[in-house]
Design a protein around this motif. Structure first.
Motif, mmCIF file in Angstrom:
data_model
loop_
_atom_site.group_PDB
_atom_site.id
_atom_site.type_symbol
_atom_site.label_atom_id
_atom_site.label_comp_id
_atom_site.label_asym_id
_atom_site.label_seq_id
_atom_site.Cartn_x
_atom_site.Cartn_y
_atom_site.Cartn_z
ATOM 1 N N VAL A 96 0.830 -1.216 0.000
ATOM 2 C CA VAL A 96 0.000 0.000 0.000
ATOM 3 C C VAL A 96 0.856 1.255 0.000
ATOM 4 C CG1 VAL A 96 -1.974 -1.088 1.127
ATOM 5 C CG2 VAL A 96 -0.229 0.041 2.527
ATOM 6 N N PHE A 97 2.135 1.141 0.375
ATOM 7 C CA PHE A 97 3.027 2.299 0.332
ATOM 8 C C PHE A 97 3.534 2.470 -1.103
ATOM 9 C CE2 PHE A 97 3.587 0.819 4.783
ATOM 10 C CZ PHE A 97 3.109 1.953 5.415
ATOM 11 N N ASP A 98 3.087 3.520 -1.753
ATOM 12 C CA ASP A 98 3.532 3.771 -3.123
ATOM 13 C C ASP A 98 4.403 5.027 -3.231
ATOM 14 O OD1 ASP A 98 1.386 5.412 -2.537
ATOM 15 O OD2 ASP A 98 0.465 5.251 -4.514
ATOM 16 N N LEU A 99 4.767 5.593 -2.085
ATOM 17 C CA LEU A 99 5.685 6.732 -2.054
ATOM 18 C C LEU A 99 6.449 6.688 -0.739
ATOM 19 C CD1 LEU A 99 6.751 9.400 -3.278
ATOM 20 C CD2 LEU A 99 4.846 10.573 -2.135
ATOM 21 N N GLU A 100 7.764 6.856 -0.829
ATOM 22 C CA GLU A 100 8.613 6.908 0.360
ATOM 23 C C GLU A 100 9.392 8.213 0.346
ATOM 24 O OE1 GLU A 100 12.496 4.539 2.071
ATOM 25 O OE2 GLU A 100 10.796 3.324 1.361
ATOM 26 N N LEU A 101 9.378 8.914 1.477
ATOM 27 C CA LEU A 101 10.051 10.196 1.592
ATOM 28 C C LEU A 101 10.826 10.261 2.902
ATOM 29 C CD1 LEU A 101 7.149 12.614 0.514
ATOM 30 C CD2 LEU A 101 9.175 12.033 -0.838
ATOM 31 N N PRO A 102 11.856 11.109 2.967
ATOM 32 C CA PRO A 102 12.510 11.337 4.256
ATOM 33 C C PRO A 102 11.589 12.123 5.184
ATOM 34 C CG PRO A 102 13.424 12.799 2.591
ATOM 35 C CD PRO A 102 12.511 11.852 1.865
#
Length: 348
Positions: free
Chosen positions: A319-325
């Motif tokens: 379900v995580f389709d974006l990863e950011l700091p």
């Protein structure tokens, strides 16, 4: 340390706060390995829920224990832990009955604990965890990095989707309609498939979410809404559904979920209520539809779901389709608010 703060609708800031310390003998300090933005975090971001004063935000995290108070017995420094979104002492009557989200002494992130002391929001570099024994669940060993997103879903979203499916009495041979194609709805699809549902219909208008729903086990996709959506479901099933999962929390989504059910069907609702959804008692009286749900007791569900995540049978972290700091938390909120992302994972 850095921590995400909400000041007002649309105003998310990552600020420097003091490093948390052990304040009570039941505390632990956790170094956050991953956190994320929840759909319910968007309610204050959008102004649906008021923000009276600036406070920490976020309630989903996994991390490594850095220090523990003298009374903590179940976790130790160096343990990788999952923190359910509800902080619970594990000893009150509600916790003993499995309803840890209703702990008599519990609290949430970004507020004060049962001793009146502040708890940082989960979207931070470090968090002081009150009631560590009743809240934190350690994995058997340090997980590989590729498992982290899947484990993070157990802090909330996968357990919440599971709660919807359990509340709706999903089981082998059942037909299920999922209302809501956000991360909770998609987790509900995965949970329904895991519980053996025969037909799983996702109501979705977004191609990327439809694809993931099918990957998670949806057998059909319905883009129509209202009466048209009901007609399409009747066409697919030859009638109405046995079970429905309401995963949004609006009046419209609740109405849709109720009216895709056959008489005697079961509705599991987990969408955080917004916009005044109400149950039509006369309709429930006439149809004998069963309604159950609410806030998921994630701590109760994690022991059941964790082994399947660890061995790869269950992969809810998709379900995580974006990863950011963490430093870009404001962009994470914008991306979810604008539906450019299903769910954003934050790495401190």
């Amino acid at each position: 340390m850095l921590a995400t703060m909400i000041h007002a609708p649309g105003d998310i800031r990552v600020e420097e706060l003091p490093h948390p310390e052990i304040l009570n003998p039941t505390d632990a300090v956790v170094r956050v390995v991953a956190a994320c933005v929840c759909g319910s975090d968007l309610w204050p971001y959008r102004g649906v829920r008021p923000t009276k004063t600036p406070h920490g935000i976020g309630h989903e995290l996994v991390g490594v224990v850095e220090a523990v108070g003298e009374d903590v017995k179940t976790v130790k420094p160096g343990d990788f832990v999952i923190s359910p979104f509800s902080i619970s002492d594990g000893t009150c009557v509600n916790c003993r009955n499995g309803w840890t989200q209703a702990c008599e002494h519990g609290t949430g992130f970004g507020g004060n604990d049962g001793f009146g002391l502040p708890v940082t929001g989960a979207q931070s570099q470090f968090v002081r965890m009150p009631y560590a024994d009743g809240t934190l669940i350690a994995t058997p060993e340090m997980p590989s990095d590729d498992l982290v997103p899947h484990l993070l879903t157990l802090a909330d979203v996968m357990c919440t989707g599971h709660h919807a499916a359990v509340s709706a009495e999903v089981g082998p041979g059942k037909s299920v309609v999922v209302v809501g194609d956000g991360a909770v709805g998609l987790s509900g699809v995965l949970a329904a498939a895991r519980l053996g549902a025969e037909r799983i219909i996702i109501m979705s208008r977004h191609e990327d979410r439809q694809k993931l729903a099918v990957e998670f086990g949806a057998t059909d996709v319905v883009a129509e809404r209202g009466e048209e959506g009901i007609a399409k479901i009747k066409e697919l099933l030859g009638g109405l559904a046995d079970c429905a999962l309401e995963c949004v929390g609006t009046k419209e989504s609740m109405d849709q979920a109720l009216h895709v059910l056959r008489p005697g069907g079961h509705l599991g609702y987990v969408g955080v209520p917004a916009g005044g959804p109400e149950l039509p008692l006369r309709y429930l009286f006439e149809t004998n539809i069963h309604v159950a749900g609410g806030i998921a007791p994630a701590h109760t569900y994690i022991p059941e779901l964790l082994p399947e995540v660890l061995d790869g049978r269950l992969k809810p972290g998709k379900v995580f389709d974006l990863e950011l700091p963490l430093s870009e938390a404001a962009e994470a909120y914008r991306a979810m608010d604008e539906r450019r992302a299903i769910k954003v994972l934050l790495r401190p």
